[in-house]
Design an enzyme around this catalytic site. Structure first.
Site, mmCIF file in Angstrom:
data_model
loop_
_atom_site.group_PDB
_atom_site.id
_atom_site.type_symbol
_atom_site.label_atom_id
_atom_site.label_comp_id
_atom_site.label_asym_id
_atom_site.label_seq_id
_atom_site.Cartn_x
_atom_site.Cartn_y
_atom_site.Cartn_z
ATOM 1 N N ASN A 190 0.841 -1.203 0.000
ATOM 2 C CA ASN A 190 0.000 0.000 0.000
ATOM 3 C C ASN A 190 0.872 1.248 0.000
ATOM 4 O O ASN A 190 1.961 1.276 0.587
ATOM 5 C CB ASN A 190 -1.029 0.007 1.144
ATOM 6 C CG ASN A 190 -0.451 -0.254 2.515
ATOM 7 O OD1 ASN A 190 0.567 -0.906 2.664
ATOM 8 N ND2 ASN A 190 -1.109 0.271 3.527
ATOM 9 N N ILE A 191 0.379 2.274 -0.682
ATOM 10 C CA ILE A 191 1.127 3.529 -0.837
ATOM 11 C C ILE A 191 0.163 4.666 -0.494
ATOM 12 O O ILE A 191 -0.792 4.921 -1.232
ATOM 13 C CB ILE A 191 1.649 3.679 -2.280
ATOM 14 C CG1 ILE A 191 2.508 2.455 -2.680
ATOM 15 C CG2 ILE A 191 2.442 4.981 -2.424
ATOM 16 C CD1 ILE A 191 2.851 2.395 -4.164
ATOM 17 N N GLU A 245 -3.084 -4.631 -2.990
ATOM 18 C CA GLU A 245 -3.628 -5.530 -4.027
ATOM 19 C C GLU A 245 -3.666 -4.833 -5.377
ATOM 20 O O GLU A 245 -3.297 -5.395 -6.403
ATOM 21 C CB GLU A 245 -5.052 -5.953 -3.649
ATOM 22 C CG GLU A 245 -5.165 -6.731 -2.362
ATOM 23 C CD GLU A 245 -5.387 -5.832 -1.146
ATOM 24 O OE1 GLU A 245 -4.765 -4.749 -1.057
ATOM 25 O OE2 GLU A 245 -6.178 -6.231 -0.275
ATOM 26 N N CYS A 251 -10.299 -4.709 0.295
ATOM 27 C CA CYS A 251 -11.411 -3.745 0.325
ATOM 28 C C CYS A 251 -12.293 -3.956 -0.914
ATOM 29 O O CYS A 251 -11.926 -4.670 -1.860
ATOM 30 C CB CYS A 251 -10.876 -2.318 0.371
ATOM 31 S SG CYS A 251 -10.318 -1.673 -1.214
ATOM 32 N N CYS A 289 -10.725 -3.080 -4.365
ATOM 33 C CA CYS A 289 -9.778 -4.098 -4.853
ATOM 34 C C CYS A 289 -10.510 -5.343 -5.340
ATOM 35 O O CYS A 289 -10.106 -5.957 -6.330
ATOM 36 C CB CYS A 289 -8.772 -4.452 -3.761
ATOM 37 S SG CYS A 289 -7.609 -3.100 -3.441
#
Ligand code: THU
Length: 142
Positions: A43-44, A56, A91, A94
């Site tokens: 994650n970014i 993802e 989530c 995604c």
């Protein structure tokens, strides 16, 4: 043949690169193509919050932008302060990205809590009655 443990290890490795100054919740993903390649993602986060991207989707967009279109599984790990804790489920956004490229009854989603413990689903279990590319084909309504 890539094993679940191998995929979990790759997801844990990817988690190390998470950029999470706001949530301090690090997520790693390892996406397996049908021909056995693995794309990693983390994650970014972003100071403006909404541009944040999940692990993802990072993995999917890396793979798709390299020409990949056929996927068999994804493994996801996550935890606060980078410490694996419980299961991290994808989530809704995604899940929808997975729906674009993956067969709902075949694509496997592996949620791991460590190298020894994981839960496994297929996409249709986590996204029932999803909206996908075939819904836009008027000659072949579902
Ligand atoms: N996050 C993911 O990367 N994947 C998930 O499956 C759930 C949430 C990220 C987004 C954000 O950077 C942080 O976790 C907290 O929501």
């Amino acid at each position: 043949m890539v094993t679940e443990k191998e995929l979990i290890r790759k997801a844990i490795e990817a988690m190390e690169y998470a950029y999470t100054p706001y949530s301090d919740f690090q997520v790693g993903a390892a996406l397996l193509t049908e021909d056995g390649k693995i794309y990693q993602g983390c994650n970014i986060e972003n100071a403006a919050y909404t541009p944040t991207v999940c692990a993802e989707r990072t993995a999917f967009f890396k793979a798709v932008s390299q020409g990949e279109r056929h996927f068999s599984a994804i493994c996801i790990v996550g935890g606060k302060h980078g410490i694996l804790s419980g299961y991290t489920a994808p989530c809704g956004v995604c899940r929808q990205v997975m729906r674009e490229f993956c067969q709902p009854d075949v694509f496997r989603i592996i949620l791991a809590r460590d190298e020894e413990h994981w839960k496994e689903y297929v996409l249709s279990e986590l996204l029932p009655e999803g909206f996908g590319p075939e819904n836009l084909q008027s000659e072949n309504p579902k």
